[in-house]
Scaffold this motif. Structure first.
Motif, PDB file in Angstrom:
ATOM      1  N   MET A  60     -13.453 -22.907  29.849  1.00  0.00           N
ATOM      2  CA  MET A  60     -13.074 -22.077  28.706  1.00  0.00           C
ATOM      3  C   MET A  60     -11.551 -21.970  28.634  1.00  0.00           C
ATOM      4  SD  MET A  60     -13.856 -18.012  28.153  1.00  0.00           S
ATOM      5  CE  MET A  60     -15.613 -18.269  28.376  1.00  0.00           C
ATOM      6  N   LYS A  61     -10.952 -22.313  27.496  1.00  0.00           N
ATOM      7  CA  LYS A  61      -9.514 -22.196  27.318  1.00  0.00           C
ATOM      8  C   LYS A  61      -9.166 -20.784  26.871  1.00  0.00           C
ATOM      9  CE  LYS A  61      -8.668 -27.036  26.104  1.00  0.00           C
ATOM     10  NZ  LYS A  61      -8.142 -27.978  25.084  1.00  0.00           N
ATOM     11  N   ILE A  62      -8.193 -20.174  27.554  1.00  0.00           N
ATOM     12  CA  ILE A  62      -7.754 -18.837  27.159  1.00  0.00           C
ATOM     13  C   ILE A  62      -6.232 -18.769  27.198  1.00  0.00           C
ATOM     14  CG2 ILE A  62      -9.840 -17.618  27.880  1.00  0.00           C
ATOM     15  CD1 ILE A  62      -8.319 -16.689  30.350  1.00  0.00           C
ATOM     16  N   THR A  63      -5.675 -17.946  26.311  1.00  0.00           N
ATOM     17  CA  THR A  63      -4.237 -17.694  26.318  1.00  0.00           C
ATOM     18  C   THR A  63      -3.968 -16.447  27.155  1.00  0.00           C
ATOM     19  OG1 THR A  63      -4.498 -16.461  24.248  1.00  0.00           O
ATOM     20  CG2 THR A  63      -3.763 -18.757  24.096  1.00  0.00           C
ATOM     21  N   VAL A  64      -2.976 -16.544  28.028  1.00  0.00           N
ATOM     22  CA  VAL A  64      -2.633 -15.441  28.936  1.00  0.00           C
ATOM     23  C   VAL A  64      -1.139 -15.173  28.818  1.00  0.00           C
ATOM     24  CG1 VAL A  64      -2.542 -14.655  31.328  1.00  0.00           C
ATOM     25  CG2 VAL A  64      -4.496 -16.016  30.530  1.00  0.00           C
ATOM     26  N   GLY A  65      -0.784 -13.951  28.452  1.00  0.00           N
ATOM     27  CA  GLY A  65       0.625 -13.586  28.319  1.00  0.00           C
ATOM     28  C   GLY A  65       1.118 -12.813  29.524  1.00  0.00           C
ATOM     29  N   GLY A  87      -2.348 -23.491  40.289  1.00  0.00           N
ATOM     30  CA  GLY A  87      -3.578 -24.128  40.751  1.00  0.00           C
ATOM     31  C   GLY A  87      -3.910 -23.850  42.205  1.00  0.00           C
ATOM     32  N   LYS A  88      -3.146 -22.978  42.850  1.00  0.00           N
ATOM     33  CA  LYS A  88      -3.460 -22.613  44.241  1.00  0.00           C
ATOM     34  C   LYS A  88      -4.807 -21.893  44.303  1.00  0.00           C
ATOM     35  CE  LYS A  88       0.614 -23.926  45.878  1.00  0.00           C
ATOM     36  NZ  LYS A  88       0.794 -24.979  46.897  1.00  0.00           N
ATOM     37  N   ILE A  89      -5.095 -21.148  43.245  1.00  0.00           N
ATOM     38  CA  ILE A  89      -6.408 -20.514  43.091  1.00  0.00           C
ATOM     39  C   ILE A  89      -7.092 -21.199  41.909  1.00  0.00           C
ATOM     40  CG2 ILE A  89      -7.656 -18.376  42.597  1.00  0.00           C
ATOM     41  CD1 ILE A  89      -6.338 -18.347  45.305  1.00  0.00           C
ATOM     42  N   PRO A  90      -7.972 -22.155  42.173  1.00  0.00           N
ATOM     43  CA  PRO A  90      -8.622 -22.896  41.081  1.00  0.00           C
ATOM     44  C   PRO A  90      -9.727 -22.067  40.419  1.00  0.00           C
ATOM     45  CG  PRO A  90      -9.447 -23.665  43.188  1.00  0.00           C
ATOM     46  CD  PRO A  90      -8.383 -22.652  43.503  1.00  0.00           C
ATOM     47  N   SER A  91     -10.081 -22.462  39.227  1.00  0.00           N
ATOM     48  CA  SER A  91     -11.175 -21.799  38.511  1.00  0.00           C
ATOM     49  C   SER A  91     -12.023 -22.836  37.793  1.00  0.00           C
ATOM     50  CB  SER A  91     -10.624 -20.798  37.495  1.00  0.00           C
ATOM     51  OG  SER A  91     -11.660 -20.279  36.683  1.00  0.00           O
ATOM     52  N   ASP A  92     -13.332 -22.712  37.936  1.00  0.00           N
ATOM     53  CA  ASP A  92     -14.263 -23.559  37.183  1.00  0.00           C
ATOM     54  C   ASP A  92     -14.551 -22.977  35.803  1.00  0.00           C
ATOM     55  OD1 ASP A  92     -14.533 -25.321  39.339  1.00  0.00           O
ATOM     56  OD2 ASP A  92     -16.171 -24.142  40.216  1.00  0.00           O
ATOM     57  N   ASP A  93     -14.096 -21.740  35.586  1.00  0.00           N
ATOM     58  CA  ASP A  93     -14.458 -21.033  34.357  1.00  0.00           C
ATOM     59  C   ASP A  93     -13.348 -21.014  33.311  1.00  0.00           C
ATOM     60  OD1 ASP A  93     -17.104 -19.986  35.221  1.00  0.00           O
ATOM     61  OD2 ASP A  93     -15.898 -18.950  36.727  1.00  0.00           O
ATOM     62  N   PHE A  94     -12.062 -21.053  33.750  1.00  0.00           N
ATOM     63  CA  PHE A  94     -10.966 -20.827  32.818  1.00  0.00           C
ATOM     64  C   PHE A  94      -9.903 -21.923  32.910  1.00  0.00           C
ATOM     65  CE2 PHE A  94     -12.556 -16.615  34.123  1.00  0.00           C
ATOM     66  CZ  PHE A  94     -12.981 -16.136  32.888  1.00  0.00           C
ATOM     67  N   THR A  95      -9.421 -22.338  31.743  1.00  0.00           N
ATOM     68  CA  THR A  95      -8.226 -23.172  31.637  1.00  0.00           C
ATOM     69  C   THR A  95      -7.179 -22.324  30.926  1.00  0.00           C
ATOM     70  OG1 THR A  95      -9.537 -25.195  31.486  1.00  0.00           O
ATOM     71  CG2 THR A  95      -7.243 -25.298  30.744  1.00  0.00           C
ATOM     72  N   VAL A  96      -6.095 -22.010  31.644  1.00  0.00           N
ATOM     73  CA  VAL A  96      -5.136 -21.026  31.156  1.00  0.00           C
ATOM     74  C   VAL A  96      -3.951 -21.691  30.462  1.00  0.00           C
ATOM     75  CG1 VAL A  96      -3.469 -19.269  31.884  1.00  0.00           C
ATOM     76  CG2 VAL A  96      -5.764 -19.303  32.877  1.00  0.00           C
ATOM     77  N   HIS A  97      -3.663 -21.222  29.256  1.00  0.00           N
ATOM     78  CA  HIS A  97      -2.406 -21.550  28.569  1.00  0.00           C
ATOM     79  C   HIS A  97      -1.561 -20.297  28.622  1.00  0.00           C
ATOM     80  CE1 HIS A  97       0.563 -22.887  25.707  1.00  0.00           C
ATOM     81  NE2 HIS A  97       0.299 -21.845  24.929  1.00  0.00           N
ATOM     82  N   THR A 127     -17.754 -12.306  31.434  1.00  0.00           N
ATOM     83  CA  THR A 127     -16.534 -13.114  31.399  1.00  0.00           C
ATOM     84  C   THR A 127     -15.319 -12.279  31.820  1.00  0.00           C
ATOM     85  OG1 THR A 127     -17.466 -14.464  29.626  1.00  0.00           O
ATOM     86  CG2 THR A 127     -15.082 -14.581  29.945  1.00  0.00           C
ATOM     87  N   MET A 128     -15.276 -11.026  31.378  1.00  0.00           N
ATOM     88  CA  MET A 128     -14.179 -10.140  31.772  1.00  0.00           C
ATOM     89  C   MET A 128     -14.154  -9.928  33.280  1.00  0.00           C
ATOM     90  SD  MET A 128     -13.823  -7.129  28.952  1.00  0.00           S
ATOM     91  CE  MET A 128     -13.587  -7.476  27.222  1.00  0.00           C
ATOM     92  N   LEU A 129     -15.322  -9.722  33.864  1.00  0.00           N
ATOM     93  CA  LEU A 129     -15.393  -9.534  35.320  1.00  0.00           C
ATOM     94  C   LEU A 129     -14.932 -10.788  36.053  1.00  0.00           C
ATOM     95  CD1 LEU A 129     -18.761  -7.585  35.628  1.00  0.00           C
ATOM     96  CD2 LEU A 129     -16.489  -6.702  36.186  1.00  0.00           C
ATOM     97  N   LYS A 130     -15.295 -11.959  35.523  1.00  0.00           N
ATOM     98  CA  LYS A 130     -14.876 -13.218  36.146  1.00  0.00           C
ATOM     99  C   LYS A 130     -13.355 -13.378  36.104  1.00  0.00           C
ATOM    100  CE  LYS A 130     -18.938 -16.222  35.592  1.00  0.00           C
ATOM    101  NZ  LYS A 130     -19.449 -17.441  34.906  1.00  0.00           N
ATOM    102  N   PHE A 131     -12.760 -13.070  34.930  1.00  0.00           N
ATOM    103  CA  PHE A 131     -11.306 -13.224  34.848  1.00  0.00           C
ATOM    104  C   PHE A 131     -10.602 -12.179  35.712  1.00  0.00           C
ATOM    105  CE2 PHE A 131      -7.016 -12.884  33.400  1.00  0.00           C
ATOM    106  CZ  PHE A 131      -6.649 -14.203  33.266  1.00  0.00           C
ATOM    107  N   ASP A 132     -11.134 -10.987  35.748  1.00  0.00           N
ATOM    108  CA  ASP A 132     -10.570  -9.937  36.594  1.00  0.00           C
ATOM    109  C   ASP A 132     -10.538 -10.404  38.053  1.00  0.00           C
ATOM    110  OD1 ASP A 132      -9.380  -7.455  36.876  1.00  0.00           O
ATOM    111  OD2 ASP A 132     -11.058  -6.341  36.043  1.00  0.00           O
ATOM    112  N   LYS A 133     -11.615 -11.027  38.490  1.00  0.00           N
ATOM    113  CA  LYS A 133     -11.688 -11.546  39.861  1.00  0.00           C
ATOM    114  C   LYS A 133     -10.681 -12.685  40.056  1.00  0.00           C
ATOM    115  CE  LYS A 133     -13.771 -12.227  43.943  1.00  0.00           C
ATOM    116  NZ  LYS A 133     -13.284 -13.551  44.376  1.00  0.00           N
ATOM    117  N   TYR A 134     -10.523 -13.524  39.057  1.00  0.00           N
ATOM    118  CA  TYR A 134      -9.567 -14.638  39.097  1.00  0.00           C
ATOM    119  C   TYR A 134      -8.141 -14.102  39.284  1.00  0.00           C
ATOM    120  CZ  TYR A 134      -7.596 -19.139  37.313  1.00  0.00           C
ATOM    121  OH  TYR A 134      -6.942 -20.329  37.138  1.00  0.00           O
TER     122      TYR A 134
END
Length: 276
Positions: A1-6, A23-33, A191-198
């Motif tokens: 999932m692509k997400i924008t992060v400010g 990329g030190k902490i990888p994610s299978d769920d999020f691709t961050v811009h 999804t929010m819980l997953k990103f919070d953990k990320y």
């Protein structure tokens, strides 16, 4: 999932996001811009709902009904926070009558100072310009945040009010709620819980690998020495940053309770991600 992060061009934010963005902490769920903007600009972009996840001032959350506060990534002072500076000492009555340079109307520092001293005349400007504005007489006093809390003496200025200490004393020791990360309500709770953990894991990685995370953060030092930046990062990336816990959540709720009771903001429904 692509997400924008400010996030802001500040060393403490860079430290928090180091593991995620390198990329030190990888994610299978999020691709961050990632998007980098000054905190007040991120506050404005959040008002327009332009970003999926963004750092904002805690104060701004009063005007963001379509975002939820994440539990990781908050900037909380532990007995310290914004300060007010001037060329010479002024008592609190004189401060109230002064023109105060502030780093933005939606910053938590502005809300906290209003709670501390009441209404005052102000001029908005970029936070890093405030010490020079006070020194050059463009403002009588200045409300300073970020690393300018530590470097004002280099500008031959004095600390005349300690807003962080006032909050600590007033609330019985609650951490000072300054910045936080929010996520759009377009995303479901899972999804929010997953990103919070990320984000949690990214912050933890930085704390577990301080030297490399600090080296990365120095690109946002604005010419300040490494020792000062390291001190600043250690002040605002702490245990409450990793997970706000009950004390962090209580401090945010207390801020908005005091602000609504004072008539500064209207009561609203505060949304905070639940504990995992």
């Amino acid at each position: 999932m692509k997400i924008t992060v400010g996030h802001t061009p500040d060393s403490d934010d860079a430290f928090m996001f180091y593991g995620m963005l390198t990329g030190k902490i990888p994610s299978d769920d999020f691709t961050v811009h990632h998007v980098i903007e000054d905190i007040e600009e991120l506050n404005r972009r959040a008002l327009k709902e332009e970003l999926d996840v963004t750092a904002v001032s805690v104060h701004a959350c009063a005007y963001l009904p379509n975002y939820t506060i994440l539990r990781a990534g908050g900037s909380f002072g532990i007995g310290y926070g914004p300060i007010v500076i001037a060329k010479t000492h002024l008592d609190i009555e004189s401060v109230r009558k002064s023109k105060i340079a502030i780093p933005g109307k939606m910053t938590s520092a502005f809300l906290l100072l209003q709670l501390m001293i009441g209404k005052f005349d102000y001029i908005e400007m970029k936070f890093s310009d405030i010490p020079a504005a006070v020194r050059d007489g463009k403002a009588d006093v200045g409300l300073v945040i970020h690393e300018t809390q530590l470097s004002y003496e280099q500008e031959k200025l004095e600390k005349i009010l300690d807003v962080g200490k006032w909050w600590h004393d007033t609330t019985g020791g609650l951490p000072v709620p300054l910045g936080t990360n929010v996520m759009s309500n377009r995303f479901d709770s899972k999804t929010m819980l997953k990103f919070d953990k990320y984000l949690h894991d990214s912050i933890k990685y930085g704390l577990d690998h301080i030297d490399e995370a600090m080296e990365y953060s120095m690109q946002y030092s604005r010419g300040k020495p490494a020792e000062l930046i390291k001190k600043f990062v250690k002040m605002y990336v702490n245990d409450v940053t990793v997970e706000m816990g009950r004390s962090g959540e209580e401090s945010i709720r207390k801020l908005f309770s005091m602000a609504s009771e004072s008539g500064i903001i209207k009561p609203f429904e505060l949304k905070i991600n639940p504990m995992r």
